[in-house]
Design a protein around this motif. Structure first.
Motif, PDB file in Angstrom:
ATOM      1  N   UNK A 118      53.734  37.042  44.775  1.00  0.00           N
ATOM      2  CA  UNK A 118      52.437  36.380  44.643  1.00  0.00           C
ATOM      3  C   UNK A 118      52.604  34.898  44.983  1.00  0.00           C
ATOM      4  N   UNK A 119      52.418  34.541  46.255  1.00  0.00           N
ATOM      5  CA  UNK A 119      52.614  33.164  46.708  1.00  0.00           C
ATOM      6  C   UNK A 119      51.338  32.349  46.525  1.00  0.00           C
ATOM      7  N   UNK A 120      51.462  31.167  45.951  1.00  0.00           N
ATOM      8  CA  UNK A 120      50.307  30.303  45.737  1.00  0.00           C
ATOM      9  C   UNK A 120      49.738  29.832  47.064  1.00  0.00           C
ATOM     10  N   UNK A 121      48.412  29.773  47.147  1.00  0.00           N
ATOM     11  CA  UNK A 121      47.723  29.216  48.296  1.00  0.00           C
ATOM     12  C   UNK A 121      47.393  27.752  48.076  1.00  0.00           C
ATOM     13  N   UNK A 122      46.445  27.241  48.868  1.00  0.00           N
ATOM     14  CA  UNK A 122      46.151  25.809  48.863  1.00  0.00           C
ATOM     15  C   UNK A 122      45.760  25.297  47.482  1.00  0.00           C
ATOM     16  N   UNK A 123      44.718  25.866  46.889  1.00  0.00           N
ATOM     17  CA  UNK A 123      44.262  25.357  45.587  1.00  0.00           C
ATOM     18  C   UNK A 123      45.178  25.787  44.453  1.00  0.00           C
ATOM     19  N   UNK A 124      45.807  26.937  44.589  1.00  0.00           N
ATOM     20  CA  UNK A 124      46.739  27.371  43.545  1.00  0.00           C
ATOM     21  C   UNK A 124      47.924  26.405  43.439  1.00  0.00           C
ATOM     22  N   UNK A 125      48.371  25.868  44.566  1.00  0.00           N
ATOM     23  CA  UNK A 125      49.450  24.871  44.534  1.00  0.00           C
ATOM     24  C   UNK A 125      49.000  23.568  43.890  1.00  0.00           C
ATOM     25  N   UNK A 126      47.694  23.372  43.783  1.00  0.00           N
ATOM     26  CA  UNK A 126      47.144  22.134  43.235  1.00  0.00           C
ATOM     27  C   UNK A 126      46.544  22.326  41.855  1.00  0.00           C
ATOM     28  N   UNK A 127      46.953  23.403  41.184  1.00  0.00           N
ATOM     29  CA  UNK A 127      46.587  23.563  39.782  1.00  0.00           C
ATOM     30  C   UNK A 127      45.552  24.607  39.466  1.00  0.00           C
ATOM     31  N   UNK A 128      44.953  25.239  40.497  1.00  0.00           N
ATOM     32  CA  UNK A 128      44.011  26.311  40.208  1.00  0.00           C
ATOM     33  C   UNK A 128      44.776  27.564  39.770  1.00  0.00           C
ATOM     34  N   UNK A 129      44.074  28.421  39.059  1.00  0.00           N
ATOM     35  CA  UNK A 129      44.678  29.626  38.495  1.00  0.00           C
ATOM     36  C   UNK A 129      45.158  30.557  39.608  1.00  0.00           C
ATOM     37  N   UNK A 153      43.539  26.738  55.596  1.00  0.00           N
ATOM     38  CA  UNK A 153      43.395  27.066  54.178  1.00  0.00           C
ATOM     39  C   UNK A 153      44.046  28.416  53.896  1.00  0.00           C
ATOM     40  N   UNK A 154      44.651  28.542  52.736  1.00  0.00           N
ATOM     41  CA  UNK A 154      45.194  29.822  52.289  1.00  0.00           C
ATOM     42  C   UNK A 154      44.815  30.056  50.837  1.00  0.00           C
ATOM     43  N   UNK A 155      44.728  31.309  50.464  1.00  0.00           N
ATOM     44  CA  UNK A 155      44.554  31.663  49.053  1.00  0.00           C
ATOM     45  C   UNK A 155      45.171  33.035  48.823  1.00  0.00           C
ATOM     46  N   UNK A 156      45.768  33.219  47.663  1.00  0.00           N
ATOM     47  CA  UNK A 156      46.475  34.463  47.352  1.00  0.00           C
ATOM     48  C   UNK A 156      45.574  35.439  46.612  1.00  0.00           C
ATOM     49  N   UNK A 157      45.730  36.722  46.925  1.00  0.00           N
ATOM     50  CA  UNK A 157      44.974  37.779  46.257  1.00  0.00           C
ATOM     51  C   UNK A 157      45.873  39.006  46.133  1.00  0.00           C
ATOM     52  N   UNK A 158      45.938  39.631  44.948  1.00  0.00           N
ATOM     53  CA  UNK A 158      46.663  40.904  44.847  1.00  0.00           C
ATOM     54  C   UNK A 158      45.977  41.984  45.675  1.00  0.00           C
ATOM     55  N   UNK A 159      46.763  42.841  46.302  1.00  0.00           N
ATOM     56  CA  UNK A 159      46.201  43.939  47.084  1.00  0.00           C
ATOM     57  C   UNK A 159      45.304  44.822  46.215  1.00  0.00           C
ATOM     58  N   UNK A 160      45.642  44.991  44.951  1.00  0.00           N
ATOM     59  CA  UNK A 160      44.822  45.814  44.056  1.00  0.00           C
ATOM     60  C   UNK A 160      43.410  45.275  43.902  1.00  0.00           C
TER      61      UNK A 160
END
Length: 201
Positions: free
Chosen positions: A176-187, A118-125
């Motif tokens: 900002x690379x999309x992770x698992x759920x972001x690639x599937x339509x999550x914000x 699983x992956x998910x993206x988060x800004x360092x800030x």
């Protein structure tokens, strides 16, 4: 990380103030995941900071346990609309990870990576300044496997899918690379107070 001093079930007005739009309060801790629960041994566990494919720093479980500890108590919010108040976590803050590695964040974004791929993206800030930790204890006890143990990312001000279970590392990315759920339509960001559940929200 700030601690909120609520005890017991708050009155209705206080609940309304603490619930983001579209959420309901639960006393349970629902278990939601993609597939079977990984059984991750602490003997083989390792947490790694990387930039692309290049390792920047890495810790075994015993080494990780020697890092400065942070406690946080507060509310968590799932994109499936449940919220749980006054959860208690302990682990190593992202700030302390960088300090232990002798690093400044080399880019503005990370992908959190789990043992279940699983992956998910988060800004360092959204990780620095005491906003996030790699948690190893929940309610004073080791995090159960169903809830992401032995270690999970905790980013409590975002929807809880951003708090990746069974985390094994953070990979710094140039964009900002999309992770698992972001690639599937999550914000891409996932702010509960702005109800950012899906792309376009």
């Amino acid at each position: 990380m700030a601690t909120r001093g609520f005890t017991g079930r708050p009155p209705a007005a206080a609940i309304r103030e603490r619930l983001p739009p579209g959420q309901y309060l639960t006393d349970d801790f629902p278990v939601l995941q993609l597939g079977p629960t990984p059984r991750v041994s602490t003997e083989g566990w390792r947490f790694t900071l990387r930039q692309g494919a290049r390792p920047l720093a890495s810790w075994t479980w015993d080494e990780f346990a020697q890092l400065p500890r942070t406690r946080w108590s507060g509310d968590i919010h799932c994109v499936t609309k449940w919220s749980k108040f006054d959860t208690a976590w302990e682990g190593v803050s992202f700030d302390d990870l960088l300090a232990a590695a002798g690093l400044e964040a080399p880019t503005g974004f990370v992908l959190a990576e789990g043992h279940d791929d699983y992956t998910t993206n988060v800004p360092v800030a959204d990780l620095t300044g005491g906003k996030a930790m790699v948690a190893t204890l929940y309610d004073g006890k080791p995090i159960p496997p169903d809830h992401g143990g032995p270690a999970r990312l905790l980013v409590p001000h975002l929807y809880f899918w951003k708090s990746a279970k069974w985390v094994k590392g953070l990979r710094f990315t140039e964009r900002d690379e999309a992770g698992f759920w972001e690639l599937r339509g999550y914000h891409m960001y996932g702010d509960p107070w702005r109800e950012q559940r899906f792309t376009g929200d």
